[in-house]
Motif scaffolding. Sequence first.
Motif, PDB file in Angstrom:
ATOM      1  N   ARG A  41       0.819  -1.213   0.000  1.00  0.00           N
ATOM      2  CA  ARG A  41       0.000   0.000   0.000  1.00  0.00           C
ATOM      3  C   ARG A  41       0.859   1.272   0.000  1.00  0.00           C
ATOM      4  O   ARG A  41       0.345   2.378   0.067  1.00  0.00           O
ATOM      5  N   GLY A  42       2.183   1.109  -0.016  1.00  0.00           N
ATOM      6  CA  GLY A  42       3.071   2.254   0.027  1.00  0.00           C
ATOM      7  C   GLY A  42       3.370   2.742   1.426  1.00  0.00           C
ATOM      8  O   GLY A  42       4.019   3.765   1.618  1.00  0.00           O
ATOM      9  N   GLN A  43       2.900   2.008   2.440  1.00  0.00           N
ATOM     10  CA  GLN A  43       3.097   2.379   3.843  1.00  0.00           C
ATOM     11  C   GLN A  43       4.544   2.101   4.257  1.00  0.00           C
ATOM     12  O   GLN A  43       5.075   1.028   3.976  1.00  0.00           O
ATOM     13  N   THR A  44       5.161   3.055   4.915  1.00  0.00           N
ATOM     14  CA  THR A  44       6.511   2.865   5.443  1.00  0.00           C
ATOM     15  C   THR A  44       6.409   2.274   6.850  1.00  0.00           C
ATOM     16  O   THR A  44       5.317   1.927   7.321  1.00  0.00           O
ATOM     17  N   SER A  45       7.529   2.227   7.536  1.00  0.00           N
ATOM     18  CA  SER A  45       7.546   1.707   8.911  1.00  0.00           C
ATOM     19  C   SER A  45       6.922   2.677   9.905  1.00  0.00           C
ATOM     20  O   SER A  45       6.687   2.321  11.058  1.00  0.00           O
ATOM     21  N   VAL A  46       6.633   3.894   9.472  1.00  0.00           N
ATOM     22  CA  VAL A  46       6.016   4.899  10.339  1.00  0.00           C
ATOM     23  C   VAL A  46       4.557   5.077   9.925  1.00  0.00           C
ATOM     24  O   VAL A  46       4.280   5.431   8.774  1.00  0.00           O
ATOM     25  N   PRO A  47       3.608   4.828  10.821  1.00  0.00           N
ATOM     26  CA  PRO A  47       2.184   4.988  10.477  1.00  0.00           C
ATOM     27  C   PRO A  47       1.895   6.385   9.930  1.00  0.00           C
ATOM     28  O   PRO A  47       2.343   7.384  10.492  1.00  0.00           O
ATOM     29  N   GLY A  48       1.188   6.441   8.824  1.00  0.00           N
ATOM     30  CA  GLY A  48       0.821   7.717   8.231  1.00  0.00           C
ATOM     31  C   GLY A  48       1.869   8.301   7.296  1.00  0.00           C
ATOM     32  O   GLY A  48       1.656   9.347   6.698  1.00  0.00           O
ATOM     33  N   VAL A  49       2.996   7.619   7.149  1.00  0.00           N
ATOM     34  CA  VAL A  49       4.042   8.078   6.227  1.00  0.00           C
ATOM     35  C   VAL A  49       4.114   7.078   5.076  1.00  0.00           C
ATOM     36  O   VAL A  49       4.334   5.880   5.294  1.00  0.00           O
ATOM     37  N   PHE A  50       3.911   7.578   3.867  1.00  0.00           N
ATOM     38  CA  PHE A  50       3.872   6.732   2.676  1.00  0.00           C
ATOM     39  C   PHE A  50       4.970   7.161   1.705  1.00  0.00           C
ATOM     40  O   PHE A  50       5.412   8.303   1.716  1.00  0.00           O
ATOM     41  N   ALA A  51       5.399   6.232   0.865  1.00  0.00           N
ATOM     42  CA  ALA A  51       6.455   6.528  -0.103  1.00  0.00           C
ATOM     43  C   ALA A  51       6.175   5.785  -1.401  1.00  0.00           C
ATOM     44  O   ALA A  51       5.437   4.799  -1.426  1.00  0.00           O
ATOM     45  N   ALA A  52       6.752   6.280  -2.485  1.00  0.00           N
ATOM     46  CA  ALA A  52       6.555   5.668  -3.793  1.00  0.00           C
ATOM     47  C   ALA A  52       7.736   5.967  -4.700  1.00  0.00           C
ATOM     48  O   ALA A  52       8.472   6.933  -4.478  1.00  0.00           O
ATOM     49  N   GLY A  53       7.915   5.136  -5.707  1.00  0.00           N
ATOM     50  CA  GLY A  53       8.913   5.405  -6.739  1.00  0.00           C
ATOM     51  C   GLY A  53      10.192   4.614  -6.580  1.00  0.00           C
ATOM     52  O   GLY A  53      10.286   3.673  -5.780  1.00  0.00           O
ATOM     53  N   ASP A  54      11.193   5.012  -7.347  1.00  0.00           N
ATOM     54  CA  ASP A  54      12.454   4.277  -7.405  1.00  0.00           C
ATOM     55  C   ASP A  54      13.221   4.278  -6.095  1.00  0.00           C
ATOM     56  O   ASP A  54      14.111   3.458  -5.905  1.00  0.00           O
ATOM     57  N   CYS A  55      12.899   5.204  -5.186  1.00  0.00           N
ATOM     58  CA  CYS A  55      13.604   5.261  -3.905  1.00  0.00           C
ATOM     59  C   CYS A  55      13.078   4.216  -2.924  1.00  0.00           C
ATOM     60  O   CYS A  55      13.574   4.119  -1.808  1.00  0.00           O
ATOM     61  N   THR A  56      12.076   3.444  -3.320  1.00  0.00           N
ATOM     62  CA  THR A  56      11.482   2.440  -2.432  1.00  0.00           C
ATOM     63  C   THR A  56      11.897   1.033  -2.845  1.00  0.00           C
ATOM     64  O   THR A  56      12.584   0.836  -3.843  1.00  0.00           O
ATOM     65  N   THR A  57      11.432   0.051  -2.083  1.00  0.00           N
ATOM     66  CA  THR A  57      11.764  -1.347  -2.351  1.00  0.00           C
ATOM     67  C   THR A  57      10.923  -1.948  -3.471  1.00  0.00           C
ATOM     68  O   THR A  57      11.020  -3.143  -3.733  1.00  0.00           O
ATOM     69  N   VAL A  58      10.111  -1.149  -4.151  1.00  0.00           N
ATOM     70  CA  VAL A  58       9.307  -1.661  -5.257  1.00  0.00           C
ATOM     71  C   VAL A  58      10.231  -2.232  -6.339  1.00  0.00           C
ATOM     72  O   VAL A  58      11.263  -1.647  -6.653  1.00  0.00           O
ATOM     73  N   PRO A  59       9.895  -3.406  -6.887  1.00  0.00           N
ATOM     74  CA  PRO A  59      10.751  -3.955  -7.952  1.00  0.00           C
ATOM     75  C   PRO A  59      10.520  -3.211  -9.256  1.00  0.00           C
ATOM     76  O   PRO A  59       9.497  -2.554  -9.431  1.00  0.00           O
ATOM     77  N   TYR A  60      11.454  -3.325 -10.171  1.00  0.00           N
ATOM     78  CA  TYR A  60      11.368  -2.736 -11.514  1.00  0.00           C
ATOM     79  C   TYR A  60      11.296  -1.215 -11.441  1.00  0.00           C
ATOM     80  O   TYR A  60      10.241  -0.629 -11.275  1.00  0.00           O
TER      81      TYR A  60
END
Length: 202
Positions: A146-165
């Motif tokens: 869902r794009g949720q980080t380890s901190v509740p209410g903080v979300f991230a997206a894109g190449d800087c995340t662990t998303v593949p490809y």
Amino acid sequence: NVPGEDQYRNKGVAYCPHCDGPLFKGKRVAVVGGGNSGVEAAIDLAGLVSHVTLLEFDDKLRADEVLQKKLRSLGNVTIITSALTQEVLGDGQKVTGLVYKDRIGGDAHRIELEGIFVQIGLLPNTEWLKGAVALSPRGEIVIDDRGQTSVPGVFAAGDCTTVPYKQIIIAMGAGSTAALSAFDHLIRTTVPKSSGAVAEAA
């Protein structure tokens, strides 16, 4: 960061085999990097181009063994290890070749080609987040589906995340997912009344 790289960026020097590979159909290309990204790129490109030369700085490839086995089975691929890329050559308009140095013997070699794919891996610009959210060993922001980080209410997206490809279209989709997840988080979170709240109109 070798001479000629900036000059011939998008004129033969590329960074995405999926995006730019078809532009080199039937041509000779090099892939710089022998990790998973480099070997996957070389395998992908081998189905499009006339010949792929893979250059690896180390004395052996670092990609997963199954990928190396697939790469070595392809007839139009040359693998060169202990190769230090030194210069991108061109005619002023487009790439014409590449110079690399044999790190063991010290000799310089020139390869005639039309395209160079740089696949040496990139580190995300997340240094400023250390200690704030969980990061992977490579410095990527760890997220769930869902794009949720380890901190509740903080979300991230894109190449800087662990998303593949690491692709633009995937980052865009991940941005939508994170935005919708953030919205869902906000509407489900109780907002405490401010002590200075304005009294309701009668």
